[in-house]
Design a protein around this motif. Structure first.
Motif, PDB file in Angstrom:
ATOM      1  N   ASN A  13       0.824  -1.205   0.000  1.00  0.00           N
ATOM      2  CA  ASN A  13       0.000   0.000   0.000  1.00  0.00           C
ATOM      3  C   ASN A  13       0.853   1.247   0.000  1.00  0.00           C
ATOM      4  O   ASN A  13       0.445   2.296  -0.473  1.00  0.00           O
ATOM      5  N   ALA A 649      -3.899   3.592   2.056  1.00  0.00           N
ATOM      6  CA  ALA A 649      -5.130   2.833   1.812  1.00  0.00           C
ATOM      7  C   ALA A 649      -5.888   2.546   3.083  1.00  0.00           C
ATOM      8  O   ALA A 649      -7.094   2.290   3.042  1.00  0.00           O
ATOM      9  N   ASP A 683      -5.228   0.640  -3.663  1.00  0.00           N
ATOM     10  CA  ASP A 683      -5.891  -0.654  -3.570  1.00  0.00           C
ATOM     11  C   ASP A 683      -6.815  -0.894  -4.755  1.00  0.00           C
ATOM     12  O   ASP A 683      -7.770  -1.638  -4.668  1.00  0.00           O
TER      13      ASP A 683
END
Length: 692
Positions: A13, A649, A683
């Motif tokens: 992420n 994220a 994501d």
């Protein structure tokens, strides 16, 4: 899940902008663990419920192998299994919160809600148990691929290899980007240009000089009426430059009527209505430009109506969400500035200065009309000042007008502006005068010098539009003042903002409605003091990948500093203020820009920042303390009830800002801003992220 060489791919992420992960098909996975990088091994077409025993055994062995490996903890919905044993019964951390009778908020000392999983929660065992429980499920025919993922053929080049970097995609989506349009065809050689003036050249020149005014069939009367209704009920409260109680469609205000309809069409929630508004806007601009010189030097009602039409059309261009409309609004802004600069503050007095007490008492209808004409002119100039700030903020340029308090146009109180009848207006005017002055006017001769003198009303006290204009101007003055990067200037700017908060926001927040969202605008001004917004926009790709690399070091140092934390706190408070607004309330024109900047602040804060051992030392945010907020508790909550900053994220604040932006009002620019932020979400699969 996607498998490559029997390993679960790590989806980081905390990604590096500009790099891309290449998805790999699961067809390369076999029961023996060998791979075939240079060959294709097609599987027989089987019904989902008729897999062979050999295939089932191979899958079982692979799942058992997967349960013994570590998974990336950053994958949303796929926690990290450690070396803990599998679940054998009811694990205490997984018990339902309702077993003890209520949803407790949590430990008062930590402030963490009770429904959060603590550090002892066995994520690895939970994930392993889920994988084992799915071992006997029948596998679909397209096993090994995402539901929306196209077949990955190793013999053809991957699409991802041709995709540009994320920064280049952000640049192409940027709201001020005007790239070159290409058709894909080679332009043929048209020969040499003519070098002499002949009759054909003259005819061509005459054709180019002929104005091209497209014919626009006007929509039905019902459509015009509903657009007018939407304008005055939705947009007028946040941009009050037309006197609604006395506005009537007429031949003298035809262009103003069409401009009102273009804005009103955006509130119908219909793509057809919005397309009609776009056509009206495009035709209206050409019509105004073709008639501008006839009204420019006049000061009558027709001139005011024309400038009102132009300013409302400018607002449509700023908010429509089309990049070329933004460019048109920025270009045409200069024309309005010429009129605004000619209207010097000495020529713009308070509207009450254009009438006298005797007129209010003896000929109130005439006095009301004179007051309306003067007030509309003042508010029109105020609207140009607001546009000057918004265009400066959107394009990150200097303002064209001086926004010092003495140069701002005077705006009358809200109750005078909202009066629907002459009796209500005259009553409000008389209530502001002392009883002695009224008695003298009623008893003395009607045409004395005192009666003909301008009304001496108290200073401005309850004009929300005036307060909004002052705060916009204060923000630009602060932006100019902090260019010296002096700590003394910063402190002076803080004191001015705190004084404004105490005078117009803190005390009055519960006293009257706030259609201009002043607390949100107030918090956003701190971005100008403690962040270089231009460099933060560049680092995410405003001007492409190469330019972004030149500002990475600044983004890292800023995000890890107290200034970055300070801006993140103000952005979190902006999200809190937005959550308290009624869903049916239309926001003022600055709200989409502020939400976008707040999300940008939080993206850079989570993406580039890092926490150090001494990051909490000598950190003070006096503006938050003086308005009654504990910055440590606020930051703890904004970080997702964690002491350290989250991944991008996993940030509820960043995702909350991205989520609320397209749902804020009917402005198309909100959708345009959202499309930029969606490119930053780590994501989202590349084939979904880049789809247009």
């Amino acid at each position: 899940m996607n498998n490559h060489d029997e390993q679960v791919p790590q989806f980081n992420n905390d990604y590096t902008i500009g790099t891309h992960e290449t998805p790999v098909s699961l067809d390369r996975l076999s029961s023996s663990g060998s791979t075939y990088p240079n060959a294709v091994h097609p599987e027989p077409a089987l019904h989902p419920l008729t897999y062979s025993a050999e295939r089932s055994t191979a899958v079982d062995s692979n799942i058992e192998e997967l349960t013994r490996r570590n998974f990336d903890a950053a994958v949303t919905g796929l926690p990290t299994p450690g070396t803990q044993p599998h679940l054998t019964g009811v694990d205490p951390p997984l018990r339902s919160p309702s077993q003890d009778g209520s949803w407790a908020f949590g430990n008062a000392s930590t402030g963490i809600p009770a429904w959060f999983a603590d550090d002892d929660f066995d994520l690895g065992a939970l994930n392993s148990e889920i994988l084992m429980s799915t071992a006997n499920w029948a596998l679909p025919v397209n096993y090994g691929q995402y539901p929306n993922e196209p077949d990955c053929n190793p013999l053809r080049p991957l699409v991802e290899n041709t995709l540009p970097s994320r920064e280049d995609l952000v640049q192409a989506h940027w709201y001020t980007f005007m790239g070159a349009t290409r058709t894909g065809h080679t332009t043929p050689d048209m020969g040499s240009e003519p070098t002499q003036v002949d009759e054909a050249y003259r005819a061509s020149l005459a054709d180019k000089l002929r104005p091209s005014m497209p014919f626009l069939p006007l929509p039905s009367t019902d459509f015009l009426n509903v657009c007018i209704q939407m304008y005055f009920t939705k947009f007028h409260p946040v941009f009050p430059i037309v006197h609604a109680p006395t506005f009537q469609p007429s031949g003298k205000s035809s262009l103003l009527l069409l401009s009102i309809c273009s804005i009103g069409s955006l509130f119908l929630g219909s793509s057809h209505a919005a397309s009609m508004g776009i056509k009206v806007f495009e035709t209206l601009n050409k019509a105004i430009l073709s008639t501008w010189e006839r009204y420019f030097t006049r000061q009558g009602p027709e001139t005011i109506a024309l400038i009102q039409a132009a300013l409302i059309g400018q607002t449509f261009g700023l908010l429509s969400g089309r990049q070329k409309d933004l460019l048109t609004a920025q270009t045409f802004h200069g024309t309005l500035l010429v009129w605004a600069k000619r209207a010097t503050p000495s020529n713009f007095k308070r509207a009450s200065d254009y009438t006298s007490l005797s007129e209010v008492l003896q000929t109130p209808q005439k006095a009301w009309k004179k007051w309306i004409h003067a007030e509309e002119r003042n508010r029109l100039l105020a609207g140009i000042y607001v546009h000057d700030v918004e265009i400066s903020e959107l394009f990150l340029t200097d303002t064209y007008l001086r926004h010092s308090p003495e140069k701002l146009p005077p705006i009358s109180d809200d109750d005078l502006w909202a009066a629907t009848t002459v009796e209500e207006w005259s009553g409000n005017m008389m209530s502001r005068l002392s009883d002695s002055s009224i008695h003298e006017a009623q008893s003395g001769p009607p045409d004395t010098t005192g009666d003909q003198a301008p009304l001496q009303l108290p200073l401005l006290s309850s004009s929300g539009f005036h307060v909004y204009l002052k705060l916009e101007g204060l923000g630009k003055l602060i932006f100019e003042a902090i260019k010296s990067n002096s700590p003394t200037q910063r402190k002076c700017c803080e004191n001015k903002l705190l004084a404004f908060y105490e005078s117009h926001i803190g005390f009055a927040k519960e006293q009257r409605p706030d259609p201009f969202c002043l607390p949100i605008l107030w918090h956003s001004i701190f971005f100008s003091i403690y962040a270089d917004t231009h460099r933060l926009e560049l680092v995410i790709g405003k001007e492409g990948f190469t330019e972004a690399q030149n500002h990475t070091s600044y983004a890292r140092s800023w995000a890890s500093s107290a200034d970055g934390k300070r801006c993140a706190l103000h952005a979190a408070l902006i999200l809190r203020e937005l959550g308290q607004k009624t869903i049916g309330t239309e926001p003022p024109i600055h709200i989409p820009r502020i939400i976008f900047r707040s999300a940008l602040i939080w993206f850079c804060y989570t993406r580039f920042g890092s926490d150090t051992a001494n990051s909490e030392q000598n950190v003070e945010f006096p503006e938050l303390h003086k308005i009654g907020l504990d910055y440590k508790k606020l930051l703890f909550e904004a970080n997702g009830f964690k002491s350290s900053r989250p991944k991008t994220a996993d940030s509820s604040t960043f995702c909350g800002l991205v989520d609320i932006l397209p749902r804020t009002g009917h402005w198309g620019i909100s959708q345009l801003f959202t499309s930029i932020l969606n490119l930053l979400l780590p994501d989202v699969q590349d084939d979904e992220r880049y789809g247009r």
